[in-house]
Scaffold this active site. Structure first.
Site, short mmCIF file in Angstrom:
data_model
loop_
_atom_site.label_atom_id
_atom_site.label_comp_id
_atom_site.label_asym_id
_atom_site.label_seq_id
_atom_site.Cartn_x
_atom_site.Cartn_y
_atom_site.Cartn_z
N LYS A 196 0.84 -1.21 0.00
CA LYS A 196 0.00 0.00 0.00
C LYS A 196 0.87 1.26 0.00
CE LYS A 196 -1.79 1.75 4.01
NZ LYS A 196 -1.48 3.19 4.09
N ASN A 197 1.86 1.28 0.87
CA ASN A 197 2.64 2.51 1.01
C ASN A 197 3.60 2.73 -0.16
OD1 ASN A 197 1.29 2.95 3.34
ND2 ASN A 197 3.00 2.53 4.72
N CYS A 220 -4.84 12.88 12.56
CA CYS A 220 -5.60 11.64 12.67
C CYS A 220 -5.34 11.08 14.04
CB CYS A 220 -5.23 10.67 11.56
SG CYS A 220 -3.56 10.06 11.71
N ARG A 246 0.36 14.84 12.56
CA ARG A 246 0.83 14.61 11.19
C ARG A 246 0.86 15.90 10.36
NH1 ARG A 246 -1.18 8.68 9.43
NH2 ARG A 246 0.75 8.78 8.24
N ASP A 259 4.43 0.87 12.25
CA ASP A 259 3.19 0.26 11.76
C ASP A 259 2.98 -1.16 12.31
OD1 ASP A 259 2.49 2.50 10.36
OD2 ASP A 259 3.08 1.74 8.40
N ARG A 281 -8.89 -0.27 4.69
CA ARG A 281 -8.08 0.70 3.94
C ARG A 281 -6.76 0.07 3.51
NH1 ARG A 281 -6.08 4.80 7.38
NH2 ARG A 281 -4.74 4.97 5.59
C1 UD1 Z 1 4.32 6.85 6.24
C2 UD1 Z 1 3.44 5.64 6.09
C3 UD1 Z 1 2.88 5.22 7.43
C4 UD1 Z 1 4.00 5.04 8.45
C5 UD1 Z 1 4.91 6.25 8.50
C6 UD1 Z 1 6.12 6.05 9.38
C7 UD1 Z 1 2.56 5.97 3.87
C8 UD1 Z 1 1.36 6.21 3.01
N1 UD1 Z 1 2.35 5.97 5.18
O1 UD1 Z 1 3.49 7.91 6.72
O2 UD1 Z 1 2.17 3.99 7.26
O3 UD1 Z 1 3.45 4.83 9.73
O4 UD1 Z 1 5.37 6.56 7.16
O5 UD1 Z 1 6.83 4.93 8.99
O6 UD1 Z 1 3.64 5.72 3.37
N2 UD1 Z 1 6.20 14.70 10.36
C9 UD1 Z 1 6.31 16.05 10.60
N3 UD1 Z 1 6.23 16.92 9.56
C10 UD1 Z 1 6.08 16.50 8.27
C11 UD1 Z 1 5.98 15.10 8.02
C12 UD1 Z 1 6.05 14.24 9.09
O7 UD1 Z 1 6.44 16.46 11.75
O8 UD1 Z 1 6.03 17.34 7.36
C13 UD1 Z 1 6.25 13.76 11.49
C14 UD1 Z 1 4.93 12.98 11.62
O9 UD1 Z 1 3.97 13.73 12.33
C15 UD1 Z 1 5.37 11.74 12.36
C16 UD1 Z 1 6.78 11.51 11.79
O10 UD1 Z 1 7.20 12.75 11.22
O11 UD1 Z 1 5.44 11.98 13.73
C17 UD1 Z 1 6.84 10.43 10.73
O12 UD1 Z 1 5.98 10.76 9.67
P1 UD1 Z 1 6.25 10.33 8.15
O13 UD1 Z 1 7.50 9.53 8.09
O14 UD1 Z 1 6.12 11.53 7.32
O15 UD1 Z 1 5.03 9.38 7.89
P2 UD1 Z 1 4.02 9.41 6.68
O16 UD1 Z 1 4.75 9.64 5.42
O17 UD1 Z 1 2.86 10.28 7.01
#
Ligand code: UD1
Length: 429
Positions: A22-23, A118, A123, A307, A400
């Site tokens: 999925k990711n 969420c 996030r 995850d 999902r």
């Molecule tokens: C992706 C995965 C999700 C997984 C996560 C961490 C997808 C679709 N989803 O989510 O399943 O749990 O990686 O392995 O690929 N953060 C910030 N600012 C930003 C972006 C992120 O502070 O601009 C923080 C987030 O709030 C979180 C951490 O960084 O605490 C990790 O987030 P991130 O690695 O970005 O996860 P996702 O890409 O949202």
């Protein structure tokens, strides 16, 4: 609303085939916006999130054909007619933000509703914005949406304060069409980033270092269509590894990539499960010796995946001894603890640390609620070993991200059914 009805099941045994990731597929679908030529994506999991991304692309003028018999998507974005995605679709899924980088790179602008927080955390998208600004985009947050524009993106050095998966992907996609060289430092190293980079390279992008903490992208004037199979889902793989262990079963997980689940293998072996990398797949046995406690700390890849934290919490509630789980990636990812407690799990949470006092025969069936995708899967696995009957509601979270979870578990001997609310009485204890 649909529910899963689960009865205590014996050890799971047999073989299961892992679906595409999925990711990995979601950013790859967004990356098709970088070219006006058609793309074919293979091994696509049939999931709600994938359907939402199909709808988002269609709403912007793309032609998307889904063939679920072959798990193939054909995407042609030559008819792209807007750089604004409908808020009602974007808000359904955080991964919608992946369209921002490709849209700015191809059209010079993007208007996307903010996906919002969420249950697992706020996030924010500040790291996406910071990186895209460094490439020359102007970004404004207004009225619940992000508005970005750039006449031409210019390559730049981007240092990520945290190795965010989504920010790394968005910036990497945008940089493929920028003038000059972009270097992303402290980049995320997840296998899904490597898969996206491989897709982009097949489109003609010049990318080096994906899978390490420094990614170098040399911009090219245009990208072309391509065909690409998505990698197997390492989180689904980990889920079935835990399913084998928690039920003290013996499961061969086909299509798994062992190199993507090393920390999961290590932690299961610390618990006393036996994990073998066999010719046909990964074989996990929880039936050879009593399982014991271990400690978990979630980290960006190649550390232990956040995850799978909820799933390990369920497992650790069923082994002898006391385990500590530290969540470092998301600030609110223990919502499943009170739900597992309804099943009899002995868990105390203090900030980002959970302490689990396990007991092999401690869980008993109850009605519980999925609070997010992986939390829901953890409740399903706990339900398989809880005495009596467990009902898991709000399963739309689970659907999902897991393709055919019920039929895959049933094929391994699990007693699980999907039922609409008014059908639950048909299932006897
Ligand atoms: C992706 C995965 C999700 C997984 C996560 C961490 C997808 C679709 N989803 O989510 O399943 O749990 O990686 O392995 O690929 N953060 C910030 N600012 C930003 C972006 C992120 O502070 O601009 C923080 C987030 O709030 C979180 C951490 O960084 O605490 C990790 O987030 P991130 O690695 O970005 O996860 P996702 O890409 O949202």
């Amino acid at each position: 609303m649909a529910k899963f009805i689960i009865k205590q099941s014996g050890p799971l045994t047999g073989e299961v085939e892992i679906s595409g990731s999925k990711n990995a597929v979601l950013p790859i679908m967004a990356a098709t916006l970088l070219t006006a030529e058609p793309c074919e994506i293979d091994d696509v999991p049939h999931l709600k999130d994938v359907e939402v991304m199909c709808e988002i692309l269609r709403s912007m003028g793309a032609v998307v054909r889904e063939d679920w018999d072959t798990h193939t998507l054909f995407i042609d974005t030559s008819g792209l007619c807007t750089s604004e995605a409908p808020a009602e679709l974007v808000k359904l899924m955080r991964a919608s933000i992946f369209i921002m980088g490709p849209l700015i790179a191809r059209t010079g602008s993007a208007k996307i509703a903010l996906p919002g927080g969420c249950s697992i955390g706020n996030r924010p998208i500040d790291l996406h914005n910071k990186g895209l600004r460094q490439l020359g985009a102007e970004i404004h947050m207004e009225l619940g949406r992000v508005k970005a524009s750039a006449e031409k993106l210019e390559g730049a050095l981007v240092y990520l304060d945290f190795p965010s998966v989504g920010a790394t992907e968005n910036i990497m996609m945008a940089a493929t069409l920028a003038d000059g060289i972009t270097t992303i430092e402290n980049a995320a190293e997840e296998p899904e980033i490597v898969d996206l980079a491989n897709f982009l390279k097949k489109m003609g992008a010049r990318i080096k270092g994906a899978g390490t903490d420094t990614i170098r992208i040399e911009g090219v004037p245009e990208l072309h269509g391509t065909k690409h199979p998505v990698i197997p889902d390492r989180i689904e793989t980990g889920t079935f590894m835990v399913a084998a262990a928690i039920t003290r079963g013996d499961v061969l997980i086909k299509n798994a990539i062992p190199g993507h689940v090393r920390p999961v293998m290590a932690k299961l072996m610390e618990c006393g499960a036996v994990v073998n990398d066999e010719v046909d797949g990964l074989r996990v046995r929880g039936d050879l010796k009593p399982l014991v406690a271990t400690d978990i700390k979630t980290l960006p890849y190649p550390g232990f995946p956040t995850d799978l934290q909820a799933l390990f919490m369920a497992l650790l509630a069923t082994v002898e001894g006391t385990s500590t789980i530290i969540e470092t990636v998301f600030e609110n990812r223990f919502m499943h603890a009170p739900e597992l407690a309804k099943l009899g799990a002995n868990i105390s949470v203090n900030g980002l640390t959970a302490t689990v006092s396990g007991n092999e025969y401690g869980l008993r069936g109850a009605s519980v609620t999925s609070t997010d995708l992986r939390a829901g899967a953890a409740l399903v696995l706990a339900g398989l070993v809880a005495s009596g009957r467990t009902e898991v509601s709000d399963i739309y979270h689970i659907e999902r991200g897991y393709e055919d979870l019920v039929s895959k578990l049933r094929a391994l001997g699990a007693d699980i059914e999907r039922a609409e609310d008014d059908e639950t009485g048909a299932f006897e204890d």
